[in-house]
Design a protein around this motif. Structure first.
Motif, mmCIF file in Angstrom:
data_model
loop_
_atom_site.group_PDB
_atom_site.id
_atom_site.type_symbol
_atom_site.label_atom_id
_atom_site.label_comp_id
_atom_site.label_asym_id
_atom_site.label_seq_id
_atom_site.Cartn_x
_atom_site.Cartn_y
_atom_site.Cartn_z
ATOM 1 N N GLY A 74 28.514 18.697 67.516
ATOM 2 C CA GLY A 74 28.678 17.621 66.422
ATOM 3 C C GLY A 74 28.506 17.897 65.277
ATOM 4 O O GLY A 74 27.065 18.642 65.430
ATOM 5 N N LYS A 75 28.629 17.342 64.406
ATOM 6 C CA LYS A 75 28.141 17.550 62.836
ATOM 7 C C LYS A 75 27.072 15.934 62.293
ATOM 8 O O LYS A 75 28.081 15.491 62.539
ATOM 9 N N ILE A 76 26.204 16.468 61.479
ATOM 10 C CA ILE A 76 25.062 15.544 61.366
ATOM 11 C C ILE A 76 25.464 15.752 59.181
ATOM 12 O O ILE A 76 24.287 16.681 59.083
ATOM 13 N N VAL A 77 26.117 14.620 58.599
ATOM 14 C CA VAL A 77 25.623 15.422 57.489
ATOM 15 C C VAL A 77 25.281 13.957 56.544
ATOM 16 O O VAL A 77 25.568 13.353 56.870
ATOM 17 N N VAL A 78 24.473 14.099 55.614
ATOM 18 C CA VAL A 78 23.812 13.303 55.071
ATOM 19 C C VAL A 78 23.601 13.477 53.376
ATOM 20 O O VAL A 78 22.617 14.393 53.580
ATOM 21 N N ASN A 79 23.765 12.258 52.840
ATOM 22 C CA ASN A 79 23.853 12.579 51.717
ATOM 23 C C ASN A 79 24.578 13.809 50.790
ATOM 24 O O ASN A 79 23.646 15.400 50.437
ATOM 25 N N GLY A 80 25.244 13.762 51.956
ATOM 26 C CA GLY A 80 25.737 16.131 51.309
ATOM 27 C C GLY A 80 25.550 16.694 52.318
ATOM 28 O O GLY A 80 25.309 18.413 51.488
ATOM 29 N N VAL A 81 24.163 16.950 52.905
ATOM 30 C CA VAL A 81 23.477 17.946 53.350
ATOM 31 C C VAL A 81 23.883 17.918 54.924
ATOM 32 O O VAL A 81 23.532 16.869 55.659
ATOM 33 N N GLU A 82 24.319 19.448 55.538
ATOM 34 C CA GLU A 82 24.393 18.858 56.746
ATOM 35 C C GLU A 82 23.076 19.799 57.509
ATOM 36 O O GLU A 82 22.389 20.155 57.749
ATOM 37 N N LEU A 83 22.241 18.587 58.447
ATOM 38 C CA LEU A 83 21.432 18.720 59.324
ATOM 39 C C LEU A 83 21.679 19.613 60.768
ATOM 40 O O LEU A 83 20.426 19.757 61.568
ATOM 41 N N THR A 84 22.829 19.164 60.616
ATOM 42 C CA THR A 84 22.671 20.087 62.218
ATOM 43 C C THR A 84 22.876 21.990 62.034
ATOM 44 O O THR A 84 23.730 22.488 63.185
#
Length: 255
Positions: free
Chosen positions: A60-70
């Motif tokens: 899966g994918k995690i994006v916080v404030n436009g930055v992909e943490l994964t």
């Protein structure tokens, strides 16, 4: 800046052969409070810990404030400074006074000077109603006060998003209100918050969205008035009947 603060797509997490998260999709808009409820073992805390990669997702994918943490190339230490986290246990440094607890990460991680770090710390202690405890040691504080100090410490890093993992579950009942009061204030100020909680009244009154999880899935989500006040799914109805009415005897929740 995008109106979406946190976007989670197809999130999976396993511990050995145990699948804890089985494909989670969550969108959190900037300034929203999202409360995550559900029985023990449903994956709530694991979901929260994946958001700042304290747990490494398996898919899966995690994006916080436009930055992909994964993204493997992301500077996760830098991005993590923008995500405040408050745990069940307060995790304060017992050998440092309250003020030092609030300044150490500011100085070491954000490279702030001592004077600036102290000014920011005192401002945030004031926000949680504990400015007069700046020189106290953690052992001199009640559990509720320690948790409010932990919230002030997280705020001192100027996060864009705050994660709360059952922040009142370790507290005596009479101390819960003060901590929830601080969280209500943060919500009023427009802080983006993901909150794993058993406090249904708080979720009902403060959450913009409530997510009910069970067995590693999101079973139901929507406005608090609908999910808590008029749940559509049988599993949600059963859980809330047990939580809101302790005399209700349905099938036992899985541990």
């Amino acid at each position: 800046m995008s109106e979406i603060s946190v976007e989670i797509t197809g999130l999976k997490k396993s511990f050995g052969s145990l699948d804890v998260l089985k494909g989670i999709d969550v969108t959190v808009n900037r300034g929203d409070v999202v409360c995550i409820i559900g029985p023990s073992g449903s994956g709530k805390s694991t979901l929260l810990r994946c958001v700042n990669l304290l747990e490494e997702p398996n898919g899966g994918k995690i994006v916080v404030n436009g930055v992909e943490l994964t993204d493997h190339d992301v500077d996760i230490d830098r991005e993590r400074t923008k995500i405040g986290m408050v745990f069940q246990s307060f995790n304060l440094f017992s050998h440092l006074n309250v003020l030092a607890n609030l300044t150490v990460a500011q100085r070491k991680v954000l490279k702030r000077g001592e004077k600036e770090a102290q000014e920011i710390a005192l401002r945030n202690l004031d926000r949680v109603g504990l400015k007069e405890k700046a020189n106290a040691m953690p052992a001199q504080l009640s559990g509720g006060q320690q948790q409010r100090v932990a919230i002030a410490r997280a705020l001192s890093m100027d996060p864009d998003v705050m994660l709360f993992d059952e922040p009142t579950s370790a507290l005596d009942p009479e101390l819960v209100g003060d901590v929830l009061g601080v969280m209500r204030q943060l919500a009023d100020e427009g802080m983006t918050m993901l909150v794993v909680t058993h406090e249904m009244q708080f979720a009902r009154e403060v959450a913009d969205k409530v997510i009910f999880m069970d067995g590693g899935y999101i079973v139901e989500e929507g406005p608090a008035a609908e999910v808590i006040g008029n749940p559509q799914e049988a599993r949600t109805q059963e859980f809330l009947a047990r939580v809101l009415d302790p005399t209700h005897h349905g099938p036992s929740d899985p541990a």
